[in-house]
Design an enzyme around this catalytic site. Structure first.
Site, PDB file in Angstrom:
ATOM      1  N   ARG A   1       1.159   1.834  -5.981  1.00 30.10           N
ATOM      2  CA  ARG A   1       1.331   0.812  -4.952  1.00 30.10           C
ATOM      3  C   ARG A   1       0.013   0.107  -4.610  1.00 30.10           C
ATOM      4  O   ARG A   1      -0.017  -0.803  -3.775  1.00 30.10           O
ATOM      5  CB  ARG A   1       1.912   1.434  -3.679  1.00 30.10           C
ATOM      6  CG  ARG A   1       3.259   2.095  -3.894  1.00 30.10           C
ATOM      7  CD  ARG A   1       3.773   2.719  -2.631  1.00 30.10           C
ATOM      8  NE  ARG A   1       4.044   1.727  -1.613  1.00 30.10           N
ATOM      9  CZ  ARG A   1       5.165   1.045  -1.497  1.00 30.10           C
ATOM     10  NH1 ARG A   1       6.147   1.236  -2.352  1.00 30.10           N
ATOM     11  NH2 ARG A   1       5.333   0.170  -0.533  1.00 30.10           N
TER      12      ARG A   1
ATOM     13  N   CYS B   1       0.870  -1.175   0.000  1.00 28.98           N
ATOM     14  CA  CYS B   1       0.000   0.000   0.000  1.00 28.98           C
ATOM     15  C   CYS B   1       0.906   1.224   0.000  1.00 28.98           C
ATOM     16  O   CYS B   1       2.113   1.106   0.145  1.00 28.98           O
ATOM     17  CB  CYS B   1      -0.854   0.036   1.256  1.00 28.98           C
ATOM     18  SG  CYS B   1      -1.868  -1.424   1.479  1.00 28.98           S
TER      19      CYS B   1
ATOM     20  N   ASN C   1       1.111   0.088   5.912  1.00 33.33           N
ATOM     21  CA  ASN C   1       1.499  -0.737   4.774  1.00 33.33           C
ATOM     22  C   ASN C   1       2.255  -1.923   5.337  1.00 33.33           C
ATOM     23  O   ASN C   1       3.226  -1.735   6.071  1.00 33.33           O
ATOM     24  CB  ASN C   1       2.406   0.077   3.832  1.00 33.33           C
ATOM     25  CG  ASN C   1       3.120  -0.791   2.826  1.00 33.33           C
ATOM     26  OD1 ASN C   1       2.565  -1.778   2.361  1.00 33.33           O
ATOM     27  ND2 ASN C   1       4.348  -0.441   2.490  1.00 33.33           N
ATOM     28  N   GLY C   2       1.818  -3.128   5.038  1.00 27.85           N
ATOM     29  CA  GLY C   2       2.500  -4.317   5.560  1.00 27.85           C
ATOM     30  C   GLY C   2       1.482  -5.341   6.006  1.00 27.85           C
ATOM     31  O   GLY C   2       0.293  -5.235   5.703  1.00 27.85           O
TER      32      GLY C   2
ATOM     33  N   HIS D   1      15.579 -33.483 -32.306  1.00 27.74           N
ATOM     34  CA  HIS D   1      14.439 -34.077 -33.010  1.00 27.74           C
ATOM     35  C   HIS D   1      13.818 -33.114 -34.017  1.00 27.74           C
ATOM     36  O   HIS D   1      12.648 -33.245 -34.366  1.00 27.74           O
ATOM     37  CB  HIS D   1      13.387 -34.549 -32.000  1.00 27.74           C
ATOM     38  CG  HIS D   1      13.903 -35.640 -31.116  1.00 27.74           C
ATOM     39  ND1 HIS D   1      14.087 -36.933 -31.547  1.00 27.74           N
ATOM     40  CD2 HIS D   1      14.331 -35.613 -29.830  1.00 27.74           C
ATOM     41  CE1 HIS D   1      14.588 -37.660 -30.567  1.00 27.74           C
ATOM     42  NE2 HIS D   1      14.750 -36.876 -29.508  1.00 27.74           N
TER      43      HIS D   1
ATOM     44  N   GLU E   1       8.742 -10.645 -26.068  1.00 29.45           N
ATOM     45  CA  GLU E   1       7.733  -9.606 -25.868  1.00 29.45           C
ATOM     46  C   GLU E   1       8.304  -8.210 -25.721  1.00 29.45           C
ATOM     47  O   GLU E   1       7.627  -7.246 -26.053  1.00 29.45           O
ATOM     48  CB  GLU E   1       6.747  -9.953 -24.745  1.00 29.45           C
ATOM     49  CG  GLU E   1       7.277  -9.986 -23.354  1.00 29.45           C
ATOM     50  CD  GLU E   1       6.156 -10.301 -22.337  1.00 29.45           C
ATOM     51  OE1 GLU E   1       6.500 -10.827 -21.281  1.00 29.45           O
ATOM     52  OE2 GLU E   1       4.978 -10.012 -22.571  1.00 29.45           O
TER      53      GLU E   1
ATOM     54  N   LYS F   1      10.063 -13.628 -22.449  1.00 28.97           N
ATOM     55  CA  LYS F   1      10.474 -12.270 -22.063  1.00 28.97           C
ATOM     56  C   LYS F   1      11.216 -11.593 -23.213  1.00 28.97           C
ATOM     57  O   LYS F   1      10.980 -10.431 -23.523  1.00 28.97           O
ATOM     58  CB  LYS F   1      11.396 -12.290 -20.824  1.00 28.97           C
ATOM     59  CG  LYS F   1      10.732 -12.542 -19.521  1.00 28.97           C
ATOM     60  CD  LYS F   1       9.970 -11.363 -18.954  1.00 28.97           C
ATOM     61  CE  LYS F   1       8.499 -11.436 -19.282  1.00 28.97           C
ATOM     62  NZ  LYS F   1       7.668 -12.347 -18.551  1.00 28.97           N
TER      63      LYS F   1
ATOM     64  N   TRP G   1      -3.706  -1.567  -1.293  1.00 21.99           N
ATOM     65  CA  TRP G   1      -3.639  -2.795  -2.080  1.00 21.99           C
ATOM     66  C   TRP G   1      -4.001  -3.894  -1.094  1.00 21.99           C
ATOM     67  O   TRP G   1      -3.216  -4.226  -0.206  1.00 21.99           O
ATOM     68  CB  TRP G   1      -2.235  -2.970  -2.649  1.00 21.99           C
ATOM     69  CG  TRP G   1      -2.167  -4.072  -3.642  1.00 21.99           C
ATOM     70  CD1 TRP G   1      -2.636  -4.049  -4.922  1.00 21.99           C
ATOM     71  CD2 TRP G   1      -1.609  -5.366  -3.439  1.00 21.99           C
ATOM     72  NE1 TRP G   1      -2.415  -5.258  -5.515  1.00 21.99           N
ATOM     73  CE2 TRP G   1      -1.778  -6.083  -4.633  1.00 21.99           C
ATOM     74  CE3 TRP G   1      -0.991  -5.995  -2.382  1.00 21.99           C
ATOM     75  CZ2 TRP G   1      -1.350  -7.389  -4.789  1.00 21.99           C
ATOM     76  CZ3 TRP G   1      -0.565  -7.300  -2.523  1.00 21.99           C
ATOM     77  CH2 TRP G   1      -0.747  -7.984  -3.718  1.00 21.99           C
TER      78      TRP G   1
ATOM     79  N   GLU H   1      10.156 -19.269 -20.230  1.00 19.82           N
ATOM     80  CA  GLU H   1       9.927 -17.909 -19.745  1.00 19.82           C
ATOM     81  C   GLU H   1      10.994 -16.946 -20.292  1.00 19.82           C
ATOM     82  O   GLU H   1      10.680 -15.810 -20.673  1.00 19.82           O
ATOM     83  CB  GLU H   1       9.914 -17.904 -18.207  1.00 19.82           C
ATOM     84  CG  GLU H   1       9.751 -16.554 -17.549  1.00 19.82           C
ATOM     85  CD  GLU H   1       8.442 -15.829 -17.903  1.00 19.82           C
ATOM     86  OE1 GLU H   1       7.561 -16.421 -18.512  1.00 19.82           O
ATOM     87  OE2 GLU H   1       8.348 -14.631 -17.562  1.00 19.82           O
TER      88      GLU H   1
ATOM     89  N   LYS I   1      -1.553  -5.375 -20.418  1.00 22.52           N
ATOM     90  CA  LYS I   1      -1.148  -5.972 -19.141  1.00 22.52           C
ATOM     91  C   LYS I   1      -2.102  -7.083 -18.726  1.00 22.52           C
ATOM     92  O   LYS I   1      -1.696  -8.126 -18.260  1.00 22.52           O
ATOM     93  CB  LYS I   1      -1.102  -4.877 -18.058  1.00 22.52           C
ATOM     94  CG  LYS I   1      -0.689  -5.380 -16.682  1.00 22.52           C
ATOM     95  CD  LYS I   1       0.755  -5.825 -16.669  1.00 22.52           C
ATOM     96  CE  LYS I   1       1.173  -6.472 -15.373  1.00 22.52           C
ATOM     97  NZ  LYS I   1       2.332  -7.350 -15.530  1.00 22.52           N
TER      98      LYS I   1
END
Ligand code: M6R
Length: 607
Positions: free
Chosen positions: A27, A2, A101-102, A506, A490, A487, A75, A483, A602
């Site tokens: 945040r 947050c 925050n936490g 193969h 993209e 990356k 958040w 992955e 996104k």
């Protein structure tokens, strides 16, 4: 994750706080709120959703008069993202207001204790427990500073908070532990905030607060205390010379880079309260009462799908549970085979990916159970799951997902350990070893990241003309090879293909030539000799090879990139950021739009 801000000074506080919250909205934006003291009364304004909903509620003459106050952008972690759970939270007497925050890990025990003393609660948050605890402590302590020191000694978990009191207009208290908090020291005004941009338009003089420090401030002065003995601590003011725009990225050039470098914090946040070193167990209270599945079906897209593939290795090897992993856009059109005891795991950072959501809806329509592994609290995947495990990655802004995958991997690993302990298939010794390495993982990654970025910067220019790349891995590193390729594709627009190294011969080996380099994940494990042989096959076709490997490994390759040996599967937590940094540095070198690559969104909320 947050955002918090507190202001005390000579200006009207509300516009300063709102401006600060705007720069902290990255945040989290599940809800927002602010509180100030005027004429010995606390005035509270809160709204669900983005900041503009809060702004619409700000009316009344006192809004113009207050010169100190606190603000929050949320958040959600504990409790739904609604107005009741929005910060600030007040104690039962409406004397104190707090933003946080936490995560307070032992909030349930503290809440039970406070209920025993007659305290009542209005929200489902851990934060309200904290403000009520401080209020309770004021019965036994003569000052807020002392009450805070005692309260914080009772609290387990992470926090950055700011507190105001109805009886001390113009004063603010703030402290931190494992969550960011910075003091902005102005002239006739002072600030604390989760991030510098929140007060950068007003002061460039900052003091970085450390864990275990408490700041007490008013418009004219600030003092930092050591929470353990309440002795003043001498602190240095540092001058910030960033502009506001770059400060929102914390001084990083791109959100993607910032998010890559946030991964140590992500690991800390994900593991908070999960590892029990007294009983050598992992805690996943969210799954209490849920039977261990006889089979797990994972559905996800993109990076989350790769996390699922990685998860299969740890779940099968540690928990000995058979796992299927499906791309959600395929899974949603499959004929489901009924299988008693099976559980479906839906993995999604955003929790809004249309295909993943459709897959899990199909499962639930058949009356089958779904577990969500999701980053965004209150998202559709979370709401439509029978149980949810939240990853604690914080908002991910860059389109290329980085820290979310790190959080998914660590949660899948915890899940595998949890089911392994439930099924009694892990020895205490293996559990001890896993917990020990997990505990030091964040620190290890933090120390490695700067060197990794430098190595990526050295290597990328030599390969920037490549038309196509292979990423090769075996075993648990195969999903990471996928992955790495995703990356690179993209954000740098270089074609890349992830492959299991043993499969190259193969067919795809026909493509190998000097202009088609190979990025190999050749970690020092039982498959090293095998991948070594695969790389010899590439070399025999004049293919260039970059190999990510551990110290002491001998390979005939062009570029060796060494990372410390953490063993399997924990090497993955270094391999992943190395691949992310390689793609990032390549895109930067090629001048691409790193945070908003072409053609992408996104969150893919369409089929
Ligand atoms: O929000 P989700 O995890 O469900 O998103 C899945 C994919 O759309 C996402 O991972 C995408 O592949 C990213 N752009 C990868 O960087």
């Amino acid at each position: 994750m947050c955002g918090i801000i507190a202001y005390t000074g000579h200006r009207p506080a509300v516009p300063v706080i709102i401006q600060g919250l705007k720069s902290l909205e990255y945040r989290g934006y599940d809800s927002a709120g602010l509180c100030f003291c005027h004429l010995e009364r606390l005035h509270l304004f809160r709204a669900a959703g983005k900041l503009h909903f809060l702004e619409q509620k700000l009316e009344g003459p006192q809004v113009l008069h207050a010169t100190s106050g606190i603000g929050h952008t949320r958040w959600a972690t504990h409790g739904l993202p609604n107005e009741t759970n929005a910060h600030p939270h007040l104690d039962v007497h409406d004397n104190l207001a707090l933003v946080h925050n936490g995560i307070i890990e032992n909030y349930q025990q503290l809440k039970a204790m406070l209920i025993g003393t007659g305290c009542t609660f209005r929200s489902q948050t851990d934060t309200e427990v904290m403000v009520c605890l401080i209020s309770h402590a004021l019965n036994q302590h003569s000052s807020i500073r002392q009450a805070l020191a005692w309260s914080l000694s009772q609290v387990q978990g992470s926090y950055a908070f700011a507190l105001i009191s109805r009886n001390h207009e113009g004063k603010v208290w703030a402290a931190r532990k494992a969550s960011p908090l910075i003091l902005g020291a102005g002239t006739g005004e002072n600030f604390v905030a989760s991030d510098i941009p929140a007060f950068l338009p007003f002061t460039r003089n900052v003091v970085f607060l450390e864990d275990g420090e408490l700041v007490e401030m008013d418009a004219g002065q600030w003092t930092v205390y050591d929470l353990s003995n309440l002795e003043p601590v001498s602190k240095q003011i540092q001058r910030i010379d960033w502009d506001v725009q770059s400060a929102q990225k914390g001084g990083y050039k791109h959100f993607m880079l910032k998010e890559i470098f946030e991964q140590p914090q992500v690991l800390t946040d994900c593991l908070a309260g999960r590892l029990d070193f007294k009983k050598y167990r992992v805690n996943l209270s969210e799954l209490e009462g849920l039977p261990v599945p006889s089979r797990l079906h994972i559905m996800a897209c993109g990076t989350s799908y790769h996390a699922g593939l990685w998860g299969r290795y740890v779940l099968e090897s540690l928990a000995r549970i058979p796992v299927n992993v499906e791309i959600a856009s395929e899974f949603r059109y499959k004929e489901l085979v009924d299988e008693p005891g099976a559980l479906y795991l839906s993995i999604s950072q955003s929790g809004e990916t249309a295909d993943t959501l459709a897959g899990q809806r199909m499962v639930r329509e058949r009356g089958l159970p779904v577990l969500g592994l999701c980053n965004v609290v209150g998202s559709s995947v979370a709401r439509e799951s029978d149980r949810v495990l939240y990853t604690q990655a914080g908002p991910e802004i860059s389109v290329a997902s980085t820290k979310a995958m790190c959080s998914q991997l660590v949660m899948l690993y915890i899940l595998a350990l949890y089911w392994a302990q439930s099924r009694n298939v892990i020895t205490p010794r293996d559990m001890m070893a896993s917990l020990g390495t997990l505990e030091s993982l964040a620190f290890t990654l933090d120390t490695q990241l700067p060197g990794m970025q430098k190595r990526a910067q050295e290597i990328c220019p030599h390969y920037s003309k490549a038309q196509s790349f292979f990423f090769l891995g075996r075993g648990i590193y195969y999903p990471l090879a996928l992955e790495g390729a995703l990356k690179l594709k993209e954000i740098s627009y270089i074609h890349a293909q992830g492959y299991p190294a043993g499969e190259l011969k193969h067919g795809p080996i026909a493509l190998i030539e000097p202009e088609v380099p190979t990025f190999a994940l050749a970690l020092d494990n039982f498959l090293l000799d095998k991948i070594g042989s695969n790389l010899m096959e590439v070399r025999a076709r004049k293919g260039k090879i970059i190999a990510l490997t551990n110290p002491g490994v001998q390979l005939e390759i062009d570029e060796k990139w060494e990372i410390p040996q953490l063993g399997d599967p924990l090497n993955s937590f270094l391999v992943l950021p190395a691949l992310q940094l390689f793609a990032y540095e390549m895109a930067v070198y090629l001048g691409k739009d790193v945070d908003q690559p072409r053609n992408l969104a996104k969150s893919v909320t369409v089929e």
